[in-house]
Write a protein that holds these residues in place. Structure first.
Motif, PDB file in Angstrom:
ATOM      1  N   LYS A  40       0.831  -1.214   0.000  1.00  0.00           N
ATOM      2  CA  LYS A  40       0.000   0.000   0.000  1.00  0.00           C
ATOM      3  C   LYS A  40       0.861   1.256   0.000  1.00  0.00           C
ATOM      4  N   ARG A  43       1.936   1.878  -3.741  1.00  0.00           N
ATOM      5  CA  ARG A  43       0.899   2.134  -4.752  1.00  0.00           C
ATOM      6  C   ARG A  43       0.600   3.621  -4.863  1.00  0.00           C
ATOM      7  N   LYS A  44       0.374   4.064  -6.093  1.00  0.00           N
ATOM      8  CA  LYS A  44      -0.042   5.440  -6.335  1.00  0.00           C
ATOM      9  C   LYS A  44      -1.561   5.547  -6.251  1.00  0.00           C
ATOM     10  N   ASN A  45      -2.257   4.429  -6.591  1.00  0.00           N
ATOM     11  CA  ASN A  45      -3.711   4.383  -6.451  1.00  0.00           C
ATOM     12  C   ASN A  45      -4.114   2.925  -6.177  1.00  0.00           C
ATOM     13  N   ASP A  46      -5.357   2.713  -5.817  1.00  0.00           N
ATOM     14  CA  ASP A  46      -5.825   1.375  -5.418  1.00  0.00           C
ATOM     15  C   ASP A  46      -5.835   0.366  -6.567  1.00  0.00           C
ATOM     16  N   TYR A  47      -5.801   0.824  -7.816  1.00  0.00           N
ATOM     17  CA  TYR A  47      -5.894  -0.072  -8.960  1.00  0.00           C
ATOM     18  C   TYR A  47      -4.535  -0.495  -9.514  1.00  0.00           C
ATOM     19  N   GLU A  48      -3.471   0.082  -8.990  1.00  0.00           N
ATOM     20  CA  GLU A  48      -2.123  -0.251  -9.482  1.00  0.00           C
ATOM     21  C   GLU A  48      -1.704  -1.622  -8.942  1.00  0.00           C
TER      22      GLU A  48
END
Length: 50
Positions: A40, A43-48
């Motif tokens: 976490k 990650r840059k966003n939750d979908y990466e």
């Protein structure tokens, strides 16, 4: 038979390898467990996917 180079963890790697080498890499065991929450934090966003 392989000839291993044992490295000191307090010194830079490139200063410890023979002169004819210009780069170095450390290969970790595939069984090393990453600390909780590392994914976490990267990650840059939750979908990466990491």
């Amino acid at each position: 038979m392989l000839d291993y180079i044992w490295l000191e963890d307090e010194l830079p790697i490139l200063k410890q390898i023979p002169v004819e080498y210009r780069s170095a890499a450390i290969l970790f065991s595939p069984f090393i467990q990453m600390p909780e929450g590392w994914e976490k934090a990267k990650r840059k966003n939750d979908y990466e996917h990491i």
